[in-house]
Design an enzyme around this catalytic site. Structure first.
Site, PDB file in Angstrom:
ATOM      1  N   GLU A 114       0.833  -1.208   0.000  1.00  0.00           N
ATOM      2  CA  GLU A 114       0.000   0.000   0.000  1.00  0.00           C
ATOM      3  C   GLU A 114       0.870   1.261   0.000  1.00  0.00           C
ATOM      4  OE1 GLU A 114      -2.463  -0.643   3.407  1.00  0.00           O
ATOM      5  OE2 GLU A 114      -3.857  -1.922   2.318  1.00  0.00           O
ATOM      6  N   GLU A 134      -3.594 -10.860   2.224  1.00  0.00           N
ATOM      7  CA  GLU A 134      -4.807 -10.772   3.052  1.00  0.00           C
ATOM      8  C   GLU A 134      -5.839 -11.863   2.760  1.00  0.00           C
ATOM      9  OE1 GLU A 134      -3.047  -6.595   3.190  1.00  0.00           O
ATOM     10  OE2 GLU A 134      -3.193  -8.239   1.744  1.00  0.00           O
TER      11      GLU A 134
END
Length: 262
Positions: A114, A134
């Site tokens: 990110e 994730e």
């Protein structure tokens, strides 16, 4: 210059270049609420200081750039708290038009990806690895805007591969997918990042800010014609600046321009 007020990151200035180092190597530079708050302050200082023109963000140690959220700290505190500017103080910061370079020195997972996606340019060590793991633990990478950024930064099929498989990829594969710009030998990472910063410093600072603002904010418009008609504050500042006069004058006089950022 080293800023003494930070515990979880290092804030070091060399002339107009800020190097911001995630400094939690004992947990592979995973971030907890205190680290997010520090990084938000660091980027606030970068944004506000006219003497700082380029930032480099990297990780301490040889093992990791950032592996995302510090899950042990999360388990003990239960706190997901982040500043309004997002993960690492950068993923939800939409008004910073100075350039930010990611220098990815090792493992880059979850929130680390990110951060890279929120930077403008990225160089990676050949030892770096990337993943958004994730889904492998029943989650999605919702926290830092990466699911919104990646399809704006690379072809959709490549973005889907990175997001849906959860698998690690090496730096060369990350380069092929356009997640990063360059792959370099590990020992050359920071010298190459600093050299890239010098390349940017050869450009007028307001010109870089105008270029970044127009590229990012034009994506908000429904079509190309509307994007070209839109007003961009940084572009207007650039056109009214002394540097817009200095550049052509220096070219005509066959000398290097002396940028003032005004």
């Amino acid at each position: 210059m080293h800023h003494p007020d930070f515990r979880h990151c290092r804030f070091e200035c060399e002339g107009p270049v800020l190097t911001l180092t995630l400094d939690r190597p004992e947990v592979l530079n995973a971030l907890h609420p205190e680290a997010h708050a520090e990084l938000a302050r660091a980027f606030d200082l970068y944004a506000a200081d006219p003497a700082l023109r380029v930032a480099i963000i990297t990780g301490a140690g040889d093992r990791a750039f950032c592996v995302g959220t510090d899950l042990k700290a999360l388990a003990s505190s239960g706190s997901h708290e982040k500043p309004t500017t997002g993960f690492a103080g950068i993923t939800s910061r939409f008004d910073l038009f100075k350039p930010v370079i990611a220098a990815v020195n090792g493992l880059c997972l979850g929130g680390g990806v990110e951060i890279v996606a929120a930077c403008d340019l990225a160089i990676a060590s050949e030892q770096a690895e990337f993943a958004l793991p994730e889904p492998l633990v029943g989650l999605a990478a919702l926290g830092g805007g990466v699911l919104q950024r990646l399809p704006r930064q690379m072809p959709m099929k490549d973005a889907m591969w990175l997001v849906l498989t959860g698998q690690r990829m090496d730096a060369l594969e990350a380069r092929r997918l356009s997640l990063i710009n360059q792959v370099v030998p590990h020992a050359e990472l920071m010298p190459r990042a600093r050299a890239l910063a010098q390349t940017l410093l050869a450009c007028a600072p307001l010109a870089l800010q105008a270029s970044k603002q127009v590229m990012l904010q034009s994506l908000n418009e429904p079509d190309l014609a509307a994007a070209m008609r839109a007003r961009y504050d940084a572009a207007e500042r650039m056109l009214a600046s002394d540097d817009a006069i200095e550049g052509p004058r220096a070219f005509a006089e066959k000398r290097k321009p002396r940028w003032t950022g005004t």
